[in-house]
Scaffold this motif. Structure first.
Motif, PDB file in Angstrom:
ATOM      1  N   TRP A   1       0.808  -1.205   0.000  1.00 42.76           N
ATOM      2  CA  TRP A   1       0.000   0.000   0.000  1.00 42.76           C
ATOM      3  C   TRP A   1       0.848   1.264   0.000  1.00 42.76           C
ATOM      4  O   TRP A   1       1.993   1.276   0.430  1.00 42.76           O
ATOM      5  CB  TRP A   1      -0.990   0.016   1.151  1.00 42.76           C
TER       6      TRP A   1
ATOM      7  N   SER B   1      -1.823   7.579   0.590  1.00 46.24           N
ATOM      8  CA  SER B   1      -3.236   7.489   0.214  1.00 46.24           C
ATOM      9  C   SER B   1      -3.984   6.352   0.898  1.00 46.24           C
ATOM     10  O   SER B   1      -5.222   6.326   0.869  1.00 46.24           O
ATOM     11  CB  SER B   1      -3.353   7.303  -1.299  1.00 46.24           C
ATOM     12  N   ARG B   2      -3.242   5.411   1.472  1.00 48.32           N
ATOM     13  CA  ARG B   2      -3.811   4.177   2.049  1.00 48.32           C
ATOM     14  C   ARG B   2      -4.507   3.329   0.990  1.00 48.32           C
ATOM     15  O   ARG B   2      -5.334   2.483   1.306  1.00 48.32           O
ATOM     16  CB  ARG B   2      -4.783   4.480   3.209  1.00 48.32           C
ATOM     17  N   ARG B   3      -4.168   3.543  -0.266  1.00 49.08           N
ATOM     18  CA  ARG B   3      -4.656   2.703  -1.355  1.00 49.08           C
ATOM     19  C   ARG B   3      -3.736   1.496  -1.458  1.00 49.08           C
ATOM     20  O   ARG B   3      -2.514   1.608  -1.278  1.00 49.08           O
ATOM     21  CB  ARG B   3      -4.680   3.461  -2.669  1.00 49.08           C
TER      22      ARG B   3
ATOM     23  N   LEU C   1     -14.439  -7.473  -3.283  1.00 47.80           N
ATOM     24  CA  LEU C   1     -13.922  -6.113  -3.198  1.00 47.80           C
ATOM     25  C   LEU C   1     -14.287  -5.268  -4.414  1.00 47.80           C
ATOM     26  O   LEU C   1     -14.058  -4.055  -4.416  1.00 47.80           O
ATOM     27  CB  LEU C   1     -12.404  -6.140  -3.030  1.00 47.80           C
TER      28      LEU C   1
ATOM     29  N   LEU D   1      -7.100  -0.202   5.000  1.00 47.77           N
ATOM     30  CA  LEU D   1      -6.705   0.030   3.617  1.00 47.77           C
ATOM     31  C   LEU D   1      -7.902   0.001   2.677  1.00 47.77           C
ATOM     32  O   LEU D   1      -8.899  -0.668   2.940  1.00 47.77           O
ATOM     33  CB  LEU D   1      -5.694  -1.028   3.176  1.00 47.77           C
ATOM     34  N   THR D   2      -7.763   0.700   1.565  1.00 48.38           N
ATOM     35  CA  THR D   2      -8.726   0.623   0.468  1.00 48.38           C
ATOM     36  C   THR D   2      -8.045  -0.083  -0.692  1.00 48.38           C
ATOM     37  O   THR D   2      -7.125   0.465  -1.315  1.00 48.38           O
ATOM     38  CB  THR D   2      -9.181   2.022   0.019  1.00 48.38           C
TER      39      THR D   2
ATOM     40  N   THR E   1      -9.057 -10.477   3.980  1.00 48.29           N
ATOM     41  CA  THR E   1      -9.933  -9.314   4.180  1.00 48.29           C
ATOM     42  C   THR E   1      -9.850  -8.792   5.615  1.00 48.29           C
ATOM     43  O   THR E   1      -9.953  -7.586   5.847  1.00 48.29           O
ATOM     44  CB  THR E   1     -11.384  -9.649   3.816  1.00 48.29           C
TER      45      THR E   1
ATOM     46  N   GLU F   1      -7.469  -1.378  -4.317  1.00 54.28           N
ATOM     47  CA  GLU F   1      -7.890  -0.931  -5.638  1.00 54.28           C
ATOM     48  C   GLU F   1      -7.617  -1.936  -6.738  1.00 54.28           C
ATOM     49  O   GLU F   1      -8.101  -1.774  -7.855  1.00 54.28           O
ATOM     50  CB  GLU F   1      -7.239   0.412  -5.985  1.00 54.28           C
TER      51      GLU F   1
END
Length: 213
Positions: A20, A24-26, A73, A48-49, A40, A51
């Motif tokens: 990550w 951005s925590r992406r 997701l 976290l997100t 998960t 992507e």
């Protein structure tokens, strides 16, 4: 800055990795081979997100949980290189062969080729096609973080198996020596199984591909 967490999954203790972007925590999930609930939970604990999902190759312990996780997701799948499509198509058969829960085949949203880049938030990783273990195996490399996610190409003190269909020992050794070593001895790597190491250590002591092998 690129961050990572290793989440061991499947009876093969495969190193699924969460990568990550700290700003951005992406995030991306690399090689979700199974135990999707465990993955998960780790994502949630870190806030976290996700992507995308990134795949190094199509073996079941690396790709078995991909379809389920992508659906949960609602994210795209990127990788591996197209030559591994026959492995992905055979995931249901692989699950029976190795005693895994039944899994689904899928088609990645993006096949990767040597020289591609993939993005994770504000971070960019280079894609290196490193065949030998499988014909479509790729490695993800962050120049800024000096970190590589190498799947089953290289391990601490060893290298990947080449006795599977379309594996090739000479090709694998060539991939390591001509694709990985030029990245620099200071590069740390996350292998598909076992502990991390760095290219300098492996060039010094790996009995298969070290400088003195």
């Amino acid at each position: 800055m690129l961050r990572y967490k290793i989440v061991p999954v499947t009876p093969f203790e495969q190193n699924c990795s969460l990568l990550w972007c700290d700003a951005s925590r992406r995030a991306a999930v690399v090689d979700p081979g199974g135990d999707v609930d465990r993955i998960t939970e780790a994502i949630g604990a870190l806030g976290l997100t996700v992507e995308k999902i990134l795949l190094t190759h199509g073996h079941i312990d690396h790709a078995g949980g991909t379809a389920e996780l992508a659906r949960r997701l609602n994210v795209p799948i990127e990788g591996p290189e197209r030559e591994d499509s026959f492995w992905i198509d055979a995931l249901p058969q692989q699950s029976k062969m190795f005693g895994f829960p039944q899994v689904e085949a899928f088609t990645p949203d993006r096949w990767l080729v040597d020289g591609d880049t993939v993005s994770i938030g504000e971070e960019t990783l280079d894609v290196l096609h490193c065949p030998g273990h499988t014909p479509g195996h790729v490695v993800f490399f962050s120049t800024a973080a000096r970190l590589a996610v190498v799947g089953d190409v290289l391990f601490a003190g060893s290298i990947g198996r080449t006795d599977f269909p379309r594996g090739n020992h000479a090709t694998l050794v060539n991939s390591i020596r001509h694709k990985l070593w030029p990245l620099g001895k200071d590069v740390a790597f996350i292998p598909g199984h076992g502990p991390m190491s760095d290219f300098g250590e492996e060039r010094e002591s790996n009995p298969y591909v070290g400088d003195y092998a």
